[in-house]
Write a protein that holds these residues in place. Structure first.
Motif, PDB file in Angstrom:
ATOM      1  N   ARG A 101     -10.133  -4.009  11.459  1.00  0.00           N
ATOM      2  CA  ARG A 101      -8.780  -3.893  10.914  1.00  0.00           C
ATOM      3  C   ARG A 101      -8.719  -4.317   9.462  1.00  0.00           C
ATOM      4  O   ARG A 101      -7.655  -4.626   8.942  1.00  0.00           O
TER       5      ARG A 101
ATOM      6  N   PHE B 253       0.865  -1.191   0.000  1.00  0.00           N
ATOM      7  CA  PHE B 253       0.000   0.000   0.000  1.00  0.00           C
ATOM      8  C   PHE B 253       0.893   1.229   0.000  1.00  0.00           C
ATOM      9  O   PHE B 253       2.109   1.114   0.155  1.00  0.00           O
ATOM     10  N   SER B 254       0.289   2.396  -0.190  1.00  0.00           N
ATOM     11  CA  SER B 254       1.138   3.588  -0.075  1.00  0.00           C
ATOM     12  C   SER B 254       0.912   4.233   1.292  1.00  0.00           C
ATOM     13  O   SER B 254      -0.135   4.070   1.908  1.00  0.00           O
TER      14      SER B 254
ATOM     15  N   PRO C 148      -5.289   4.902   7.627  1.00  0.00           N
ATOM     16  CA  PRO C 148      -5.305   4.360   6.266  1.00  0.00           C
ATOM     17  C   PRO C 148      -6.717   4.435   5.696  1.00  0.00           C
ATOM     18  O   PRO C 148      -7.685   4.336   6.442  1.00  0.00           O
TER      19      PRO C 148
ATOM     20  N   GLN D 157       1.724   9.133   8.080  1.00  0.00           N
ATOM     21  CA  GLN D 157       2.929   8.296   8.103  1.00  0.00           C
ATOM     22  C   GLN D 157       4.086   9.006   7.406  1.00  0.00           C
ATOM     23  O   GLN D 157       5.211   9.020   7.908  1.00  0.00           O
TER      24      GLN D 157
ATOM     25  N   GLY E 106      -4.313   1.242  14.881  1.00  0.00           N
ATOM     26  CA  GLY E 106      -4.563   1.015  13.468  1.00  0.00           C
ATOM     27  C   GLY E 106      -4.051   2.108  12.553  1.00  0.00           C
ATOM     28  O   GLY E 106      -4.250   2.066  11.347  1.00  0.00           O
ATOM     29  N   SER E 107      -3.368   3.099  13.110  1.00  0.00           N
ATOM     30  CA  SER E 107      -2.879   4.192  12.266  1.00  0.00           C
ATOM     31  C   SER E 107      -1.645   3.762  11.469  1.00  0.00           C
ATOM     32  O   SER E 107      -1.216   4.467  10.562  1.00  0.00           O
ATOM     33  N   GLY E 108      -1.083   2.608  11.818  1.00  0.00           N
ATOM     34  CA  GLY E 108       0.037   2.089  11.043  1.00  0.00           C
ATOM     35  C   GLY E 108       1.398   2.518  11.551  1.00  0.00           C
ATOM     36  O   GLY E 108       2.233   3.023  10.804  1.00  0.00           O
ATOM     37  N   LYS E 109       1.636   2.266  12.808  1.00  0.00           N
ATOM     38  CA  LYS E 109       2.930   2.628  13.387  1.00  0.00           C
ATOM     39  C   LYS E 109       4.018   1.636  12.981  1.00  0.00           C
ATOM     40  O   LYS E 109       5.185   1.995  12.854  1.00  0.00           O
ATOM     41  N   THR E 110       3.612   0.363  12.791  1.00  0.00           N
ATOM     42  CA  THR E 110       4.614  -0.668  12.513  1.00  0.00           C
ATOM     43  C   THR E 110       5.390  -0.384  11.226  1.00  0.00           C
ATOM     44  O   THR E 110       6.607  -0.581  11.175  1.00  0.00           O
TER      45      THR E 110
ATOM     46  N   ASP F 189      -3.106  -8.202  15.574  1.00  0.00           N
ATOM     47  CA  ASP F 189      -3.758  -7.876  14.309  1.00  0.00           C
ATOM     48  C   ASP F 189      -4.384  -9.128  13.686  1.00  0.00           C
ATOM     49  O   ASP F 189      -3.698  -9.973  13.159  1.00  0.00           O
TER      50      ASP F 189
ATOM     51  N   THR G 172       0.196   6.753   4.333  1.00  0.00           N
ATOM     52  CA  THR G 172      -0.758   7.849   4.545  1.00  0.00           C
ATOM     53  C   THR G 172       0.019   9.144   4.758  1.00  0.00           C
ATOM     54  O   THR G 172       1.226   9.120   5.014  1.00  0.00           O
TER      55      THR G 172
ATOM     56  N   ARG H  30     -10.897   2.512   6.121  1.00  0.00           N
ATOM     57  CA  ARG H  30     -11.276   2.022   7.449  1.00  0.00           C
ATOM     58  C   ARG H  30     -12.687   2.473   7.761  1.00  0.00           C
ATOM     59  O   ARG H  30     -13.029   3.635   7.595  1.00  0.00           O
TER      60      ARG H  30
HETATM   61  P1  ADP Z   1      -0.849   0.320  14.927  1.00  0.00           P
HETATM   62  O1  ADP Z   1      -0.560   1.754  14.677  1.00  0.00           O
HETATM   63  O2  ADP Z   1      -2.076   0.115  15.722  1.00  0.00           O
HETATM   64  O3  ADP Z   1       0.343  -0.430  15.466  1.00  0.00           O
HETATM   65  P2  ADP Z   1      -0.436  -1.360  12.648  1.00  0.00           P
HETATM   66  O4  ADP Z   1       0.937  -0.904  12.352  1.00  0.00           O
HETATM   67  O5  ADP Z   1      -0.608  -2.685  13.283  1.00  0.00           O
HETATM   68  O6  ADP Z   1      -1.196  -0.276  13.484  1.00  0.00           O
HETATM   69  O7  ADP Z   1      -1.276  -1.279  11.302  1.00  0.00           O
HETATM   70  C1  ADP Z   1      -2.615  -1.671  11.265  1.00  0.00           C
HETATM   71  C2  ADP Z   1      -2.978  -2.243   9.929  1.00  0.00           C
HETATM   72  O8  ADP Z   1      -3.004  -1.229   8.940  1.00  0.00           O
HETATM   73  C3  ADP Z   1      -2.003  -3.290   9.435  1.00  0.00           C
HETATM   74  O9  ADP Z   1      -2.723  -4.380   8.947  1.00  0.00           O
HETATM   75  C4  ADP Z   1      -1.225  -2.584   8.361  1.00  0.00           C
HETATM   76  O10 ADP Z   1      -0.803  -3.477   7.350  1.00  0.00           O
HETATM   77  C5  ADP Z   1      -2.235  -1.606   7.814  1.00  0.00           C
HETATM   78  N1  ADP Z   1      -1.651  -0.381   7.247  1.00  0.00           N
HETATM   79  C6  ADP Z   1      -0.657   0.356   7.787  1.00  0.00           C
HETATM   80  N2  ADP Z   1      -0.397   1.447   7.027  1.00  0.00           N
HETATM   81  C7  ADP Z   1      -1.257   1.404   5.985  1.00  0.00           C
HETATM   82  C8  ADP Z   1      -1.474   2.254   4.849  1.00  0.00           C
HETATM   83  N3  ADP Z   1      -0.757   3.356   4.637  1.00  0.00           N
HETATM   84  N4  ADP Z   1      -2.453   1.882   3.986  1.00  0.00           N
HETATM   85  C9  ADP Z   1      -3.177   0.773   4.187  1.00  0.00           C
HETATM   86  N5  ADP Z   1      -3.013  -0.066   5.228  1.00  0.00           N
HETATM   87  C10 ADP Z   1      -2.065   0.228   6.134  1.00  0.00           C
END
Ligand code: ADP
Ligand code: MG
Length: 672
Positions: A567, A253-254, A434, A259, A285-289, A538, A256, A437
């Motif tokens: 999610r 994905f690209s 992302p 991010q 779910g904001s995509g910290k990983t 997740d 946000t 959602r």
């Molecule tokens: P958290 O911030 O809660 O740790 P995660 O890093 O677990 O969130 O990400 C949550 C979900 O969103 C994961 O399944 C991840 O693959 C997905 N994700 C992260 N960034 C994006 C993005 N830019 N676009 C789409 N999906 C994303």
């Protein structure tokens, strides 16, 4: 200033003893003894008063007082008064001597709540002052109310404090004149005076800000001084390669906007002369990983190892898998270090880390153990930071050679609190989610709905989705709280075709892993668990979260739990079950139905429970502030943090002008 309170006019040995029970020993203690609240004593006429709040009513006594027996046989004294237009009474309960306290023509200020009874006004048990006894210029319209002890009245304490101000002509001004000037701060003594006897609401606010400013500045300086060895250090690890294209190409994905912004902040840190110490906050779910992965990617590309520390084994497996997916196609070697790995396998990993053949390691606090050595650890990341103490974070940092540090927090911490707890960190916020959602539909229900909830669960599972049920307890007990055991059994009995799994903290790590793996692999339909599932797991096909005894959880925690579903693009639901009929509890839970923003929820939670409870742990070393309101004083927090950083950076503490500050910081360091 260390003079004992006995020397103040109006304080003899017996009052000194009373004051001691309030913690007041010295004159300074007295000046720092803060009102709990203030009364607005702007004069009102009877019509302007209300039964809800205390008002001040100037009036004239029209007749002699008399005694009445109420219907419930209580003796009261009524004093007829007028505000000039309307008739009313000052009413005193159980104070027969009040009958003769006034005579017709006396002018009074009555302070109390007013109510209308049979067309006449009554002010119940008022505080009172006779006009000719008060020097009108002295009459403050804002009246302090202190926390008291038996035998000491507001009136007396006010008088004592007033006397103290007459004797204290100066107090130690800690802040240098240049700061007072630059930040337009009141002199300290004047501020203290306005805390007790505000000249206006405006001045009161300015006085509170002034004292909060000093308190926070000293606190932040003390924190920064203690942590100087890890912050503000000169960068040793040099970064040259910032090309993210290969990484982004491999990403499904690209990024946000949020991010991207945080990635830019990380890159700018890595280019700067100072070591990175950054907190990344983002809602569940904001995509910290992914952002963490980018930091690890950059480290590896530039020749440094990275360590990713997570609070639970389950998370280390999940994050390990994610990182492998993102990084291994790019030639970066990722390993997970588990507590219960076979010995030979573990030794392999340890060797790889020491030799440098492994680039990234993911694990629980197992990775801070003594026997783990790195070849060139340059990037240290901790996830779900609030689960780790500062010490664990530092232990990991010490394994590296001046590593850059990122900590990630999934409990969105209101900015005020973050600035305080993490005063040694820069703060980034991922403020977008992302796309695609959906918000999780949230309901608050009582026991009567249980059956319908279960039916709904069954229907979700039929669609191939999964559900969580979270309980506050593990085993059945006399607390009456829903337990994992009990609910698990009930579901298994009533829905034999559902595959039920059980997960709680008392299980062995291996058992927990297996259950979690089965749930991820859809071998389990319904996972009945304690809050161990709260943290970061997740499972995209989970669409229903049921929380039992929802009233037992804080709002931020409920939000975390809700974040376990929704999610993916599947419609998801969250149901809070509660038996509580308490209006406040219901209102608190209902707040979750309309609000989905983690920061708003956290702010509300903080307001409701206060910082100590909110964080759940007291290991953060946040002191009880006297003047600072962690919920409201955002501006002061930001200003003082920036100022403290400047002071440390320019080594101003060794400047003679800052002698007072330096001394005060040293005092503080003794108690932190
Ligand atoms: P958290 O911030 O809660 O740790 P995660 O890093 O677990 O969130 O990400 C949550 C979900 O969103 C994961 O399944 C991840 O693959 C997905 N994700 C992260 N960034 C994006 C993005 N830019 N676009 C789409 N999906 C994303
Ligand atoms: Mg996470």
């Amino acid at each position: 200033m260390q003079k004992e309170v006995q020397y103040i006019k109006g304080v003899g040995p017996s009052r000194a003893k009373l004051l001691r029970t309030l913690g007041i020993n010295t004159v300074m203690d007295l000046l720092y003894f803060l009102p709990r609240r203030y009364l607005d004593l702007t004069p009102l006429n009877f019509e302007q008063g209300s039964t809800d709040s205390v008002g001040a009513f100037p009036c004239v006594v029209t007749d002699y007082g008399y005694e009445v027996l109420t219907r419930s046989k209580i003796k009261i004294v009524k004093i007829p008064v007028t505000d000039g237009k309307r008739k009313g009474f000052a009413v005193f309960f159980n104070q027969p001597y009040m009958k003769n306290a006034f005579k017709p023509g006396d002018r009074l200020i009555l302070i109390g709540k007013i109510k209308k009874s049979y067309g006449e006004y009554e002010i119940l048990n008022p505080e009172w002052q006779k006009f000719d006894e008060i020097n009108l210029s002295d009459y403050t319209k804002i009246c302090p109310i202190y926390p008291l002890t038996r035998g000491l009245s507001q009136k007396i304490l006010r008088k004592i404090i007033k006397n103290a101000f007459e004797e204290v002509l100066e107090v130690d001004e800690v802040l240098p004149p240049s700061l007072l000037n630059d930040y337009k701060l009141m002199p300290k003594l004047y501020a203290l005076k306005n805390i007790h006897f505000p000249e206006s609401w405006e001045k009161l606010k300015k006085a509170q800000e002034r004292l909060a400013f000093e308190e926070l500045l000293l606190f932040q300086l003390a924190m920064m001084v203690t942590k100087r060895h890890i912050m503000g250090e000169k960068r040793k690890n040099i970064y040259r390669d910032f090309d993210l294209k290969p990484f982004l190409k491999n990403l499904p994905f690209s990024l946000t906007e949020g991010q991207k912004k945080v990635v830019r902040e990380i890159i700018s840190d890595l280019k700067s002369e100072r070591i990175m110490n950054r907190l990344i906050q983002g809602d569940v779910g904001s995509g910290k990983t992914v952002v963490a992965s980018i930091a690890l990617y950059l480290a590896a590309k530039n020749g440094y190892q990275g360590a990713f520390m997570v609070p639970t084994e389950i998370l280390s497996i999940q994050h390990g898998a994610t990182l492998k997916k993102y990084l291994e196609p790019l030639g970066i070697k990722v390993e997970v270090l588990k507590g219960d790995m076979p010995k030979t396998q573990k030794e392999e990993v340890l060797k790889g880390l020491e030799k440098g053949s492994i680039d990234v390691v993911v694990g629980t606090h197992a990775i801070i153990q003594d026997n783990i050595k790195f070849y060139r650890l340059g990037m240290v990341i901790t996830d779900e930071q609030h689960r780790f103490g500062v010490r664990q974070r530092e232990a990991l940092v010490r394994k590296g050679y001046y590593p850059d540090v990122i900590v990630m927090s999934a409990t969105p911490i209101p900015r005020t609190l973050a600035l305080t707890i993490y005063s040694d960190l820069d703060i980034s916020v991922i403020d977008t989610m992302p796309e695609g959602r959906q918000k999780v539909d949230t309901y608050v229900v009582d026991e009567s709905m249980r059956e319908r909830v279960y039916k709904f669960m069954e229907a979700e599972v039929k669609k191939g989705h999964q559900a969580y049920v979270v309980c506050p307890a593990v085993e059945e007990s006399d607390t009456g709280l829903a337990s994992v055991d009990e609910i698990g059994r009930e579901l298994a009995e009533n829905f034999p075709h559902l595959r039920i799994g059980i997960l709680h903290g008392k299980m062995k790590a291996e058992e927990k892993d297996n259950i979690m793996k089965d749930f991820c692999a859809k071998k389990i339909d319904v996972l009945v668990a304690t809050t161990v599932v709260e943290v970061g797991v997740d499972v995209p096909s989970a669409t229903l979260m049921v929380v039992e005894n929802a009233e037992r959880f804080g709002l931020a925690q409920l939000h975390q739990l809700r974040g376990r579903v929704g999610r993916s693009n599947l419609k998801s639901y969250c149901i809070f079950i509660t038996r509580s009929k308490d209006k406040n509890v219901r209102a608190r839970l209902n707040f979750m139905m309309k609000t989905h923003n983690g920061f708003e929820i956290a702010q509300k939670d903080l307001e409701l429970r206060g910082p100590g409870e909110f964080l759940g742990v007291r290991q953060h070393g946040i002191p009880e502030f006297k003047f600072v309101n962690l919920i409201k004083d955002l501006k002061v927090l930001e200003t003082t943090k920036a100022l403290a950083t400047e002071i440390i950076k320019n080594d101003l503490l060794s400047n003679p002008e800052y002698m007072g500050v330096k001394k005060a910081v040293e005092e503080k360091l003794k108690i932190i």
